[in-house]
Design a protein around this motif. Structure first.
Motif, PDB file in Angstrom:
ATOM      1  N   ILE A  54     -20.724  10.634  10.128  1.00  0.00           N
ATOM      2  CA  ILE A  54     -21.472  11.541  11.010  1.00  0.00           C
ATOM      3  C   ILE A  54     -21.877  12.817  10.288  1.00  0.00           C
ATOM      4  CG2 ILE A  54     -21.363  12.897  13.136  1.00  0.00           C
ATOM      5  CD1 ILE A  54     -19.310  10.800  14.156  1.00  0.00           C
ATOM      6  N   LYS A  55     -20.939  13.448   9.645  1.00  0.00           N
ATOM      7  CA  LYS A  55     -21.167  14.744   8.999  1.00  0.00           C
ATOM      8  C   LYS A  55     -22.246  14.689   7.922  1.00  0.00           C
ATOM      9  CE  LYS A  55     -18.542  18.017   6.140  1.00  0.00           C
ATOM     10  NZ  LYS A  55     -17.200  18.288   5.556  1.00  0.00           N
ATOM     11  N   ARG A  56     -22.354  13.559   7.255  1.00  0.00           N
ATOM     12  CA  ARG A  56     -23.230  13.450   6.086  1.00  0.00           C
ATOM     13  C   ARG A  56     -24.603  12.860   6.401  1.00  0.00           C
ATOM     14  NH1 ARG A  56     -19.536  13.736   1.547  1.00  0.00           N
ATOM     15  NH2 ARG A  56     -17.410  13.845   2.373  1.00  0.00           N
ATOM     16  N   SER A  57     -24.819  12.505   7.681  1.00  0.00           N
ATOM     17  CA  SER A  57     -26.066  11.828   8.046  1.00  0.00           C
ATOM     18  C   SER A  57     -27.030  12.785   8.744  1.00  0.00           C
ATOM     19  CB  SER A  57     -25.759  10.645   8.969  1.00  0.00           C
ATOM     20  OG  SER A  57     -26.946  10.106   9.507  1.00  0.00           O
ATOM     21  N   ILE A  58     -28.240  12.895   8.199  1.00  0.00           N
ATOM     22  CA  ILE A  58     -29.271  13.723   8.824  1.00  0.00           C
ATOM     23  C   ILE A  58     -29.639  13.172  10.195  1.00  0.00           C
ATOM     24  CG2 ILE A  58     -31.658  14.512   8.611  1.00  0.00           C
ATOM     25  CD1 ILE A  58     -31.356  14.406   5.598  1.00  0.00           C
ATOM     26  N   VAL A  59     -29.610  11.853  10.342  1.00  0.00           N
ATOM     27  CA  VAL A  59     -29.974  11.220  11.611  1.00  0.00           C
ATOM     28  C   VAL A  59     -28.874  11.403  12.656  1.00  0.00           C
ATOM     29  CG1 VAL A  59     -30.512   9.020  12.743  1.00  0.00           C
ATOM     30  CG2 VAL A  59     -31.450   9.531  10.471  1.00  0.00           C
ATOM     31  N   LEU A  60     -27.609  11.220  12.256  1.00  0.00           N
ATOM     32  CA  LEU A  60     -26.514  11.233  13.214  1.00  0.00           C
ATOM     33  C   LEU A  60     -26.081  12.633  13.640  1.00  0.00           C
ATOM     34  CD1 LEU A  60     -24.206   8.361  11.903  1.00  0.00           C
ATOM     35  CD2 LEU A  60     -25.772   8.315  13.840  1.00  0.00           C
ATOM     36  N   ARG A  61     -26.217  13.616  12.768  1.00  0.00           N
ATOM     37  CA  ARG A  61     -25.713  14.958  13.093  1.00  0.00           C
ATOM     38  C   ARG A  61     -26.241  15.480  14.437  1.00  0.00           C
ATOM     39  NH1 ARG A  61     -22.968  18.095   9.261  1.00  0.00           N
ATOM     40  NH2 ARG A  61     -23.612  19.966  10.402  1.00  0.00           N
ATOM     41  N   PRO A  62     -27.539  15.480  14.672  1.00  0.00           N
ATOM     42  CA  PRO A  62     -28.014  15.999  15.973  1.00  0.00           C
ATOM     43  C   PRO A  62     -27.594  15.124  17.149  1.00  0.00           C
ATOM     44  CG  PRO A  62     -29.839  15.088  14.701  1.00  0.00           C
ATOM     45  CD  PRO A  62     -28.673  15.152  13.776  1.00  0.00           C
ATOM     46  N   LEU A  63     -27.384  13.831  16.923  1.00  0.00           N
ATOM     47  CA  LEU A  63     -26.948  12.948  18.002  1.00  0.00           C
ATOM     48  C   LEU A  63     -25.511  13.240  18.423  1.00  0.00           C
ATOM     49  CD1 LEU A  63     -28.495   9.563  16.806  1.00  0.00           C
ATOM     50  CD2 LEU A  63     -29.395  11.163  18.504  1.00  0.00           C
ATOM     51  N   PHE A  64     -24.757  13.908  17.544  1.00  0.00           N
ATOM     52  CA  PHE A  64     -23.380  14.285  17.857  1.00  0.00           C
ATOM     53  C   PHE A  64     -23.238  15.795  18.031  1.00  0.00           C
ATOM     54  CE2 PHE A  64     -22.762  10.052  16.188  1.00  0.00           C
ATOM     55  CZ  PHE A  64     -21.733   9.545  16.965  1.00  0.00           C
ATOM     56  N   GLY A  65     -24.361  16.458  18.273  1.00  0.00           N
ATOM     57  CA  GLY A  65     -24.314  17.880  18.584  1.00  0.00           C
ATOM     58  C   GLY A  65     -24.157  18.802  17.405  1.00  0.00           C
TER      59      GLY A  65
END
Length: 362
Positions: free
Chosen positions: A334-345
Motif C-alpha cells: 500500500i505505502k509504495r503504490s501510487i495507485v493504492l495510496r489514495p484508495l487507502f486514504g
C-alpha cells in the motif's frame, strides 16, 4: 496555540485507539456469540477476556469520533468549506467506497468459506461504517463549523470562560445521556449502522471540534482533573461489573463513557504530546491498517482456530498474525503504490508525484 502546531497527543490517541480496536475484534473470536456478528468462532471460549474488553467497549468508538472531530477543527484553520469537502472526499469517501466494494467482501467470503456457505456477497460497509458516518457528519455540521470559524474569537472566548470549571463537563454529558435515554439502545455498545451509533457519533464529533476550539483552558482543566475523572470512571465500571453484570442502565453507560474519555484526554494531553519517528510511521499506517484489519483477522482465524491448541495461544497467534500481516501489506504494498495510496486514504508523496509526471511525459 499557533495554526501550525502539531498535536502529537491527538495522533497518539488515534493510533492507540485503532490498535485497541484490532485487539477488541480479535477477542470476539473467543466469545460464544461470535457467529451472530459474522465472526469466525473458536471452539474454546474465553469469556473472561470480555471483562476488560467491556471496560473499553463503551468509549473506544466514541473516542474515535471525538478525535475525528478534533481533526476537522485543525483542518478548518487552513481550509475553506469547499476545500474541506474536497479533502474529506478524497481522504474518507473514496477509501470508504473502495473498501466497501473491494476489501470488505474478502473477510465475508473467508467467513462463508469457513462455515461452508455459498460464496455470495451483498454490499455492506461492515467495519467501515465509521468512515461513512464521519463523512456524513462533515456534511451535516459544515455550516455550523463555518459559522464558528467566522465568529472564531467570540466563540473561543465564551468557551474559555465556560471550561474554566470542570463542572462544564457535566453539561457536555447531558446530550449523551439524553440520547441514551431517548434512543434506548440495546445493547449500548451496538454502534455499527444503528441510530444510536449515528447520533452518539455526531455528538462526539461535534464536541471533539469544540474541545479543540476551546483551546488551552479545557486542556489544562482536563490535565488537572484527570485522576479524579479516572477514579470516577473506574468506580462506575466496577459498579457496572459487580452490580449490573456489565449491563447497567443506558444513562449510566453514557456517563461512564464520557468519564473514561475525559480522563483519557487528560492523560494524553499531559503525557503524549511528543513527536517521534515511531509516531510518524504509525500515524500514517493507522488508516490503511484499520481498513484491511478485518480481512487479515479472518484469514488468521481461518487457519489458527482449527488448530488443537489452547485458546490463549490461539488468541496470541491471531493477534501476532493480524498485526504483522497488516503492517507487511502496508509497508510493502500500500505505502509504495501510487495507485493504492489514495484508495487507502494516504496522500501521494512528492517523489511519487514526480515519478508519475515522468511516466506521463514518456
Amino acid at each position: 496555540m499557533t495554526t501550525t502546531e502539531r498535536r502529537y497527543d491527538i495522533d497518539w490517541l488515534r493510533v492507540i485507539t485503532i490498535a485497541l480496536l484490532l485487539i477488541y475484534h480479535i477477542a470476539i473470536v473467543f466469545q460464544p456469540w461470535a457467529p451472530f456478528l459474522a465472526f469466525i468462532k473458536s471452539d474454546t471460549s474465553m469469556e473472561s477476556i470480555w471483562i476488560p474488553m467491556s471496560a473499553l467497549n463503551i468509549w473506544r468508538i466514541p473516542l474515535l469520533f471525538f478525535v475525528s472531530g478534533m481533526g476537522v477543527c485543525f483542518a478548518m484553520r487552513k481550509r475553506s468549506g469547499a476545500q474541506l469537502l474536497q479533502e474529506r472526499s478524497i481522504r474518507i469517501l473514496i477509501p470508504f467506497l473502495f473498501g466497501m466494494f473491494c476489501i470488505v467482501p474478502l473477510h465475508f467470503l473467508i467467513w462463508k468459506s469457513f462455515y461452508n456457505q455459498d460464496l455470495a456477497y451483498m454490499t455492506n460497509p461492515s467495519h467501515l461504517w465509521f468512515l461513512g458516518n464521519i463523512f456524513a457528519y462533515v456534511l451535516i455540521l459544515l455550516p455550523l463549523f463555518l459559522y464558528m470559524k467566522k465568529n472564531h474569537f467570540r466563540i473561543k472566548s465564551s468557551l474559555n470562560k465556560w471550561f474554566k470549571s470542570p463542572l462544564a463537563l457535566l453539561f457536555v454529558m447531558i446530550p449523551f445521556v439524553l440520547e441514551a435515554i431517548l434512543v434506548n439502545p440495546n445493547p449500548f455498545e451496538m454502534y455499527a449502522m444503528t441510530l444510536h451509533g449515528f447520533i452518539l457519533g455526531l455528538l462526539a464529533f461535534f464536541f471533539g471540534y469544540i474541545f479543540i476550539l476551546a483551546g488551552e483552558t479545557l486542556r489544562r482543566s482536563l490535565m488537572k482533573w484527570k485522576w479524579y475523572l479516572l477514579a470516577l470512571a473506574v468506580g462506575m465500571y466496577t459498579t457496572r461489573l459487580l452490580v449490573f453484570e456489565l449491563q447497567s442502565p443506558n444513562y449510566l453507560m453514557a456517563i461512564e463513557s464520557n468519564l473514561w474519555i475525559f480522563a483519557i484526554f487528560g492523560f494524553a494531553f499531559q503525557y503524549l504530546n511528543k513527536g517521534s519517528k515511531t509516531l510518524s510511521y504509525l500515524s500514517e499506517a493507522a488508516y490503511p491498517v484499520y481498513i484491511i484489519h478485518m480481512a487479515m483477522l479472518y484469514a488468521a482465524s481461518y487457519f489458527i482456530v482449527p488448530l488443537q491448541i489452547p485458546a490463549i495461544l490461539q488468541f496470541v497467534l491471531i493477534n501476532l498474525f493480524t498485526f504483522a500481516a497488516c503492517f507487511v501489506l502496508y509497508e510493502f504494498v500500500i505505502k509504495r503504490s501510487i495507485v493504492l495510496r489514495p484508495l487507502f486514504g494516504l496522500k501521494i508523496r512528492v517523489k511519487q508525484k514526480l515519478e508519475l509526471k515522468t511516466q506521463e511525459i514518456h
